[in-house]
Design an enzyme around this catalytic site. Structure first.
Site, PDB file in Angstrom:
ATOM      1  N   ASP A  10       0.695  -0.680  -0.412  1.00  0.00           N
ATOM      2  CA  ASP A  10       0.012   0.233   0.018  1.00  0.00           C
ATOM      3  C   ASP A  10       0.720   1.277  -0.233  1.00  0.00           C
ATOM      4  O   ASP A  10       1.779   1.333   0.623  1.00  0.00           O
ATOM      5  CB  ASP A  10      -0.992  -0.203   1.607  1.00  0.00           C
ATOM      6  CG  ASP A  10      -2.000   1.134   1.846  1.00  0.00           C
ATOM      7  OD1 ASP A  10      -2.603   1.214   2.519  1.00  0.00           O
ATOM      8  OD2 ASP A  10      -1.183   2.473   0.492  1.00  0.00           O
ATOM      9  N   ILE A  11       0.688   2.480  -0.834  1.00  0.00           N
ATOM     10  CA  ILE A  11       2.040   3.488  -1.287  1.00  0.00           C
ATOM     11  C   ILE A  11       1.979   4.235  -0.037  1.00  0.00           C
ATOM     12  O   ILE A  11       2.936   4.898   0.436  1.00  0.00           O
ATOM     13  CB  ILE A  11       1.328   3.843  -2.539  1.00  0.00           C
ATOM     14  CG1 ILE A  11       2.742   4.350  -3.292  1.00  0.00           C
ATOM     15  CG2 ILE A  11       0.697   4.464  -2.875  1.00  0.00           C
ATOM     16  CD1 ILE A  11       3.162   4.787  -4.502  1.00  0.00           C
ATOM     17  N   ASN A  24      -5.435  13.119 -10.995  1.00  0.00           N
ATOM     18  CA  ASN A  24      -6.640  13.238 -11.988  1.00  0.00           C
ATOM     19  C   ASN A  24      -6.202  15.002 -12.053  1.00  0.00           C
ATOM     20  O   ASN A  24      -5.491  15.888 -11.838  1.00  0.00           O
ATOM     21  CB  ASN A  24      -7.592  13.410 -11.986  1.00  0.00           C
ATOM     22  CG  ASN A  24      -8.994  13.627 -10.858  1.00  0.00           C
ATOM     23  OD1 ASN A  24      -8.847  15.567 -10.551  1.00  0.00           O
ATOM     24  ND2 ASN A  24      -8.854  13.534 -10.059  1.00  0.00           N
ATOM     25  N   GLY A  32      -9.378   5.212  -6.010  1.00  0.00           N
ATOM     26  CA  GLY A  32      -7.825   4.457  -6.128  1.00  0.00           C
ATOM     27  C   GLY A  32      -6.659   5.289  -5.121  1.00  0.00           C
ATOM     28  O   GLY A  32      -6.776   5.513  -4.231  1.00  0.00           O
ATOM     29  N   VAL A  33      -5.473   5.132  -5.888  1.00  0.00           N
ATOM     30  CA  VAL A  33      -4.744   5.583  -5.245  1.00  0.00           C
ATOM     31  C   VAL A  33      -4.656   6.987  -4.531  1.00  0.00           C
ATOM     32  O   VAL A  33      -3.942   7.476  -3.438  1.00  0.00           O
ATOM     33  CB  VAL A  33      -3.151   5.695  -5.905  1.00  0.00           C
ATOM     34  CG1 VAL A  33      -3.042   5.691  -6.933  1.00  0.00           C
ATOM     35  CG2 VAL A  33      -2.159   4.730  -4.453  1.00  0.00           C
ATOM     36  N   ASP A  34      -5.726   7.783  -5.589  1.00  0.00           N
ATOM     37  CA  ASP A  34      -5.404   8.812  -5.593  1.00  0.00           C
ATOM     38  C   ASP A  34      -6.292   9.861  -3.747  1.00  0.00           C
ATOM     39  O   ASP A  34      -6.071  10.448  -2.883  1.00  0.00           O
ATOM     40  CB  ASP A  34      -6.529   9.608  -5.754  1.00  0.00           C
ATOM     41  CG  ASP A  34      -6.092  11.348  -6.553  1.00  0.00           C
ATOM     42  OD1 ASP A  34      -6.355  12.401  -7.652  1.00  0.00           O
ATOM     43  OD2 ASP A  34      -5.939  12.126  -5.745  1.00  0.00           O
ATOM     44  N   THR A 118      -3.381   1.884 -14.535  1.00  0.00           N
ATOM     45  CA  THR A 118      -4.560   0.714 -14.406  1.00  0.00           C
ATOM     46  C   THR A 118      -5.451   0.593 -14.148  1.00  0.00           C
ATOM     47  O   THR A 118      -5.439  -0.754 -13.755  1.00  0.00           O
ATOM     48  CB  THR A 118      -2.489  -0.135 -14.390  1.00  0.00           C
ATOM     49  OG1 THR A 118      -2.867   0.213 -12.810  1.00  0.00           O
ATOM     50  CG2 THR A 118      -1.931  -0.463 -14.925  1.00  0.00           C
ATOM     51  N   VAL A 120      -9.029   3.336 -12.639  1.00  0.00           N
ATOM     52  CA  VAL A 120     -10.006   3.665 -13.080  1.00  0.00           C
ATOM     53  C   VAL A 120      -9.226   3.864 -14.800  1.00  0.00           C
ATOM     54  O   VAL A 120     -10.483   3.612 -15.254  1.00  0.00           O
ATOM     55  CB  VAL A 120     -10.077   5.185 -12.471  1.00  0.00           C
ATOM     56  CG1 VAL A 120     -11.122   6.262 -12.954  1.00  0.00           C
ATOM     57  CG2 VAL A 120     -10.568   5.013 -10.792  1.00  0.00           C
ATOM     58  N   TYR A 121      -8.711   4.583 -15.366  1.00  0.00           N
ATOM     59  CA  TYR A 121      -8.178   4.737 -16.333  1.00  0.00           C
ATOM     60  C   TYR A 121      -7.952   3.783 -17.153  1.00  0.00           C
ATOM     61  O   TYR A 121      -7.536   3.849 -18.454  1.00  0.00           O
ATOM     62  CB  TYR A 121      -6.631   6.046 -16.799  1.00  0.00           C
ATOM     63  CG  TYR A 121      -7.389   6.794 -15.849  1.00  0.00           C
ATOM     64  CD1 TYR A 121      -8.375   7.643 -15.303  1.00  0.00           C
ATOM     65  CD2 TYR A 121      -5.754   7.970 -15.351  1.00  0.00           C
ATOM     66  CE1 TYR A 121      -8.978   8.785 -15.196  1.00  0.00           C
ATOM     67  CE2 TYR A 121      -6.416   9.270 -15.918  1.00  0.00           C
ATOM     68  CZ  TYR A 121      -8.334  10.011 -14.830  1.00  0.00           C
ATOM     69  OH  TYR A 121      -8.304  10.538 -14.358  1.00  0.00           O
TER      70      TYR A 121
HETATM   71  N1  APR Z   1      -1.400   1.295  -2.645  1.00  0.00           N
HETATM   72  C1  APR Z   1      -0.812   1.323  -4.567  1.00  0.00           C
HETATM   73  N2  APR Z   1      -1.532   1.428  -5.377  1.00  0.00           N
HETATM   74  C2  APR Z   1      -2.959   1.199  -5.191  1.00  0.00           C
HETATM   75  C3  APR Z   1      -3.463   1.682  -4.015  1.00  0.00           C
HETATM   76  C4  APR Z   1      -2.362   1.889  -3.024  1.00  0.00           C
HETATM   77  N3  APR Z   1      -3.313   1.798  -1.819  1.00  0.00           N
HETATM   78  N4  APR Z   1      -4.621   1.769  -4.833  1.00  0.00           N
HETATM   79  C5  APR Z   1      -4.600   1.387  -6.025  1.00  0.00           C
HETATM   80  N5  APR Z   1      -3.551   1.031  -6.351  1.00  0.00           N
HETATM   81  C6  APR Z   1      -3.376   0.819  -7.870  1.00  0.00           C
HETATM   82  C7  APR Z   1      -4.968   0.177  -8.329  1.00  0.00           C
HETATM   83  O1  APR Z   1      -4.781  -1.338  -8.073  1.00  0.00           O
HETATM   84  C8  APR Z   1      -3.800   0.894  -9.753  1.00  0.00           C
HETATM   85  O2  APR Z   1      -3.306  -1.331 -10.516  1.00  0.00           O
HETATM   86  O3  APR Z   1      -2.966   1.494  -7.821  1.00  0.00           O
HETATM   87  C9  APR Z   1      -2.748   1.841  -9.906  1.00  0.00           C
HETATM   88  C10 APR Z   1      -3.557   2.798 -10.283  1.00  0.00           C
HETATM   89  O4  APR Z   1      -5.121   2.358 -10.069  1.00  0.00           O
HETATM   90  P1  APR Z   1      -5.994   4.062  -9.627  1.00  0.00           P
HETATM   91  O5  APR Z   1      -5.630   4.758  -8.279  1.00  0.00           O
HETATM   92  O6  APR Z   1      -8.048   4.276  -9.792  1.00  0.00           O
HETATM   93  O7  APR Z   1      -5.293   5.199 -11.243  1.00  0.00           O
HETATM   94  P2  APR Z   1      -5.953   5.624 -12.289  1.00  0.00           P
HETATM   95  O8  APR Z   1      -5.752   3.703 -13.107  1.00  0.00           O
HETATM   96  O9  APR Z   1      -4.001   6.413 -12.824  1.00  0.00           O
HETATM   97  O10 APR Z   1      -6.669   5.942 -12.416  1.00  0.00           O
HETATM   98  C11 APR Z   1      -7.343   7.886 -12.353  1.00  0.00           C
HETATM   99  O11 APR Z   1      -8.450   7.728 -10.279  1.00  0.00           O
HETATM  100  O12 APR Z   1      -8.322   8.031  -8.346  1.00  0.00           O
HETATM  101  C12 APR Z   1      -9.406   8.434  -9.315  1.00  0.00           C
HETATM  102  O13 APR Z   1      -8.526  10.759  -8.790  1.00  0.00           O
HETATM  103  C13 APR Z   1      -7.946   9.584  -9.666  1.00  0.00           C
HETATM  104  O14 APR Z   1      -9.402  10.472 -11.875  1.00  0.00           O
HETATM  105  C14 APR Z   1      -8.163   9.899 -11.253  1.00  0.00           C
HETATM  106  C15 APR Z   1      -8.460   8.321 -12.296  1.00  0.00           C
END
Ligand code: APR
Length: 178
Positions: A10-11, A24, A32-34, A118, A120-121
């Site tokens: 978990d980052i 975003n 997600g991670v955001d 990888t 939501v996007y």
């Molecule tokens: N630690 C590490 N990796 C994570 C964590 C975490 N706590 N949570 C999610 N991930 C991974 C996901 O499994 C995925 O492989 O991070 C990767 C990116 O996924 P997203 O967080 O959905 O980001 P992204 O695909 O770039 O979409 C960005 O989603 O959350 C919104 O505001 C954000 O609109 C933007 C979009």
């Protein structure tokens, strides 16, 4: 290359000097991670993000880490996957390079990445891994800083894809395989 490694975790728990946020373009948080990073960092992170006026896809912005263990957060909006013909690979590579350039400019020694775009996007993991690893490895060959870069995968399945990609392209020999 012993300056790069892949792990599952978990980052938001990372002790790296800087962690990267898959943001975003508004930089005002999300899921997600955001969402996880903003929840862990606390409201001061959003307050600082509000002062930045957003960020273009493929670019990066630096903020404090606040209640996170990491001192800094590097925010980068990745490309939305549209099938691969809309310049997604170049934009994704730019995310990694922009974060690494910004880290270097601030003398940051250790940077942890999530797998940008990888979730939501919708960027296919194996294709994203090839782009991410090339961007990271090319940068590390040309620059002394950051000293250490890690890819923090959120699942063993994701880590396996990154490891297979790494071993295919970058393991110097079988002993160097991750
Ligand atoms: N630690 C590490 N990796 C994570 C964590 C975490 N706590 N949570 C999610 N991930 C991974 C996901 O499994 C995925 O492989 O991070 C990767 C990116 O996924 P997203 O967080 O959905 O980001 P992204 O695909 O770039 O979409 C960005 O989603 O959350 C919104 O505001 C954000 O609109 C933007 C979009």
């Amino acid at each position: 290359m012993d300056r790069f490694s892949i792990l599952v975790g978990d980052i938001t728990k990372s002790g790296a000097e800087a962690i990267v946020n898959a943001a975003n373009t508004t930089l005002l948080g999300g899921s997600g991670v955001d969402g996880a990073i903003h929840r862990a960092a606390g409201p001061e992170l959003l307050a600082e993000c509000r002062t930045l006026g957003g960020c273009e896809t493929g670019q990066a912005r630096l903020t404090g880490g606040y209640r996170l263990p990491a001192k800094y957060v590097l925010h980068t909006p990745g490309p939305v996957w549209r099938g691969g013909g809309a310049g997604e690979a170049a934009l994704l590579a730019s995310c990694y390079r922009s974060c690494l350039l910004l880290a270097e400019a601030h003398g940051i020694e250790t940077v942890d990445f999530p797998s940008i775009s990888t979730g939501v996007y919708g960027y296919p993991m194996a294709q994203a891994a090839a782009v991410a690893l090339k961007a990271i490895m090319d940068f590390l060959r040309e620059h002394e800083l950051p000293r250490r870069v890690r890819m923090v995968c959120h699942s063993p399945e994701a880590a396996e894809i990154y490891r297979q990609t790494y071993n295919m392209w970058y393991a110097e020999d079988k002993d160097g395989r991750l």
